[in-house]
Write a protein that holds these residues in place. Structure first.
Motif, PDB file in Angstrom:
ATOM      1  N   THR A 182       0.827  -1.211   0.000  1.00 40.14           N
ATOM      2  CA  THR A 182       0.000   0.000   0.000  1.00 40.14           C
ATOM      3  C   THR A 182       0.857   1.255   0.000  1.00 40.14           C
ATOM      4  OG1 THR A 182      -1.795  -1.129   1.177  1.00 40.14           O
ATOM      5  CG2 THR A 182      -1.761   1.272   1.290  1.00 40.14           C
ATOM      6  N   LEU A 183       1.878   1.277   0.843  1.00 41.47           N
ATOM      7  CA  LEU A 183       2.735   2.462   0.929  1.00 41.47           C
ATOM      8  C   LEU A 183       3.559   2.642  -0.346  1.00 41.47           C
ATOM      9  CD1 LEU A 183       3.963   2.164   4.641  1.00 41.47           C
ATOM     10  CD2 LEU A 183       2.224   3.715   3.724  1.00 41.47           C
ATOM     11  N   GLU A 184       4.098   1.560  -0.876  1.00 44.47           N
ATOM     12  CA  GLU A 184       4.932   1.673  -2.078  1.00 44.47           C
ATOM     13  C   GLU A 184       4.114   2.101  -3.282  1.00 44.47           C
ATOM     14  OE1 GLU A 184       8.589  -1.387  -1.005  1.00 44.47           O
ATOM     15  OE2 GLU A 184       6.980  -2.086  -2.329  1.00 44.47           O
ATOM     16  N   GLU A 185       2.878   1.651  -3.357  1.00 43.58           N
ATOM     17  CA  GLU A 185       2.021   2.072  -4.479  1.00 43.58           C
ATOM     18  C   GLU A 185       1.762   3.571  -4.454  1.00 43.58           C
ATOM     19  OE1 GLU A 185      -1.431  -0.393  -4.195  1.00 43.58           O
ATOM     20  OE2 GLU A 185      -0.539  -2.018  -5.396  1.00 43.58           O
ATOM     21  N   LYS A 186       1.868   4.172  -3.271  1.00 40.79           N
ATOM     22  CA  LYS A 186       1.694   5.621  -3.150  1.00 40.79           C
ATOM     23  C   LYS A 186       3.025   6.368  -3.249  1.00 40.79           C
ATOM     24  CE  LYS A 186      -2.607   5.570  -0.474  1.00 40.79           C
ATOM     25  NZ  LYS A 186      -3.359   6.439  -1.410  1.00 40.79           N
ATOM     26  N   GLY A 187       4.114   5.636  -3.527  1.00 42.10           N
ATOM     27  CA  GLY A 187       5.410   6.276  -3.739  1.00 42.10           C
ATOM     28  C   GLY A 187       6.256   6.432  -2.489  1.00 42.10           C
ATOM     29  N   PHE A 188       5.861   5.788  -1.386  1.00 40.93           N
ATOM     30  CA  PHE A 188       6.613   5.891  -0.140  1.00 40.93           C
ATOM     31  C   PHE A 188       7.601   4.731   0.000  1.00 40.93           C
ATOM     32  CE2 PHE A 188       2.322   7.738   1.118  1.00 40.93           C
ATOM     33  CZ  PHE A 188       2.713   9.042   0.840  1.00 40.93           C
ATOM     34  N   PHE A 189       8.568   4.896   0.882  1.00 40.14           N
ATOM     35  CA  PHE A 189       9.597   3.891   1.130  1.00 40.14           C
ATOM     36  C   PHE A 189       9.456   3.396   2.571  1.00 40.14           C
ATOM     37  CE2 PHE A 189      10.984   6.598  -2.232  1.00 40.14           C
ATOM     38  CZ  PHE A 189      11.664   5.767  -3.121  1.00 40.14           C
ATOM     39  N   TYR A 190       9.489   2.070   2.747  1.00 38.70           N
ATOM     40  CA  TYR A 190       9.282   1.462   4.062  1.00 38.70           C
ATOM     41  C   TYR A 190      10.421   0.508   4.364  1.00 38.70           C
ATOM     42  CZ  TYR A 190       7.169  -1.575   7.674  1.00 38.70           C
ATOM     43  OH  TYR A 190       6.916  -2.288   8.818  1.00 38.70           O
ATOM     44  N   SER A 201       9.648   9.718   2.099  1.00 36.32           N
ATOM     45  CA  SER A 201       9.131  10.175   0.806  1.00 36.32           C
ATOM     46  C   SER A 201      10.169  11.057   0.117  1.00 36.32           C
ATOM     47  CB  SER A 201       7.838  10.966   0.999  1.00 36.32           C
ATOM     48  OG  SER A 201       7.433  11.574  -0.214  1.00 36.32           O
ATOM     49  N   LYS A 202      10.236  10.932  -1.210  1.00 34.62           N
ATOM     50  CA  LYS A 202      11.134  11.791  -1.993  1.00 34.62           C
ATOM     51  C   LYS A 202      10.631  13.222  -2.045  1.00 34.62           C
ATOM     52  CE  LYS A 202      12.939   8.386  -5.296  1.00 34.62           C
ATOM     53  NZ  LYS A 202      12.993   8.019  -6.733  1.00 34.62           N
ATOM     54  N   PHE A 203       9.358  13.389  -1.726  1.00 30.94           N
ATOM     55  CA  PHE A 203       8.734  14.711  -1.865  1.00 30.94           C
ATOM     56  C   PHE A 203       8.093  15.120  -0.540  1.00 30.94           C
ATOM     57  CE2 PHE A 203       8.279  12.194  -5.755  1.00 30.94           C
ATOM     58  CZ  PHE A 203       9.065  12.938  -6.630  1.00 30.94           C
ATOM     59  N   HIS A 204       7.937  16.405  -0.353  1.00 34.27           N
ATOM     60  CA  HIS A 204       7.148  16.884   0.781  1.00 34.27           C
ATOM     61  C   HIS A 204       5.704  16.420   0.568  1.00 34.27           C
ATOM     62  CE1 HIS A 204      10.223  19.168   2.788  1.00 34.27           C
ATOM     63  NE2 HIS A 204      10.555  19.753   1.647  1.00 34.27           N
TER      64      HIS A 204
END
Length: 327
Positions: A182-190, A201-204
């Motif tokens: 779920t987190l990776e699909e939204k572009g987050f790193f876990y 996150s790469k972005f704010h």
């Protein structure tokens, strides 16, 4: 191709005690004797210090149980392919797991969300461990009960036993893969280093995204039978110092914070001052060993600085006889 988020078990399931005893190089009689008298083979481990100065009690085992733990680790637990986001307590030469690898995932990101699992080892109950053996490894109820008895003590996962780091990584196996997806699909790193969870996150990101991440992590923990340690909860942006497992991640490569490196340089200087009068004593030897380990850690992140400190340490190295006595 997406790396697998689920643990992959590379050992056949089995259902009878004879098979388990054979795998562990024991007779069935010895296996049952060990399981039925587990408290007789327990001994307390070292008392460590937490960062806040509080004691951290660890656990040890007598040689016969410790030997069986080594076999469970090597012949069962190391046969698992652990997902890439599990980064502590696992020996994996092909994909080394370490605090450096954990920090590297989040280096150079714009925002970090840091969470900690409260009382992780004591909260990892017999039921959680049996669930791993029975439903992840697909062992029979009888085998799962025996393995649970051999790898838990007083109803919990003992910190310090040879099997515990591996089981700690598997404790969230039912719910963690879905969270990571779920987190990776939204572009987050876990990633998780035993009980330290980091999302970046790469972005704010907006407040609602932060709330989504936190509620998703907390939801996983609650479903798995854990609680977050809310005093450890942090949200940090790149404009401030960002650390993951005590490593600075503001830059693209993890580094040891300058304050800590300064402290280690001061320790080396302190040894240099003491060497002429105390360099041949056992207390000095113990201090030198401790500091040299810290210097080696500096070198792994800061090659030139670490090499310079190593050279200084060699000049004030205790005599060989002290090393021979300790060996």
């Amino acid at each position: 191709m997406q790396r697998d988020r689920h643990p992959i078990i590379n050992i056949p399931s089995f259902s009878n005690a004879a098979s388990l005893a054979s795998l562990l190089s024991l007779s069935e009689e010895n296996l049952f004797e060990l399981a039925e008298n587990i408290t007789d083979f327990y001994k307390p481990g070292k008392v460590l210090k937490k960062k806040n100065g509080e004691p951290r009690f660890t656990h040890d085992a007598k040689s016969s149980l410790k030997q069986v733990h080594e076999r469970i680790k090597n012949r069962i637990l190391k046969k698992v392919d652990y997902p890439y986001y599990m980064l502590g307590g696992i020996s994996d030469p092909m994909n080394p797991r370490s605090c450096m690898a954990h920090a590297a995932i989040h280096s150079g990101k714009k925002i970090l969300i840091l969470e900690d699992i409260a009382n992780f080892y004591p909260s990892t109950s017999q039921d959680i461990i049996k669930n791993i053996w029975k439903y992840l490894f697909n062992f029979s109820d009888n085998i799962s009960n025996i393995l649970t008895t051999l790898t838990t003590y007083n109803g919990e996962l003992p910190q310090g036993w040879k099997t515990s780091g591996y089981l700690a990584n598997l404790a969230l196996w039912e719910y963690e893969p879905e969270l990571v997806e779920t987190l990776e699909e939204k572009g987050f790193f876990y990633s998780r280093f035993i009980d330290d969870i980091t999302v970046s996150s790469k972005f704010h990101i907006a407040s609602e995204d932060k709330e989504f991440i936190i509620s998703s992590v907390y939801g996983m923990l609650f479903k798995a039978g854990y609680s977050p340690k809310r005093t450890k909860h942090e949200i940090v942006s790149r404009e401030s110092p960002m650390t993951v497992t005590s490593l600075n991640v503001n830059t693209k490569i993890p580094t040891i914070p300058s304050k800590l490196r300064n402290n280690i340089r001061a320790m080396v200087f302190h040894l240099e001052k003491k060497f002429s009068t105390k360099g041949n004593t056992v207390p000095y030897y113990k201090e030198w060993i401790s500091v040299y380990g810290k210097v080696n850690r500096v070198k792994s992140f800061h090659a030139v600085e670490g090499a310079n400190l190593q050279n200084r340490m060699k000049v004030v190295k205790p005599p060989k006889i002290l090393f021979q006595k300790k060996g």
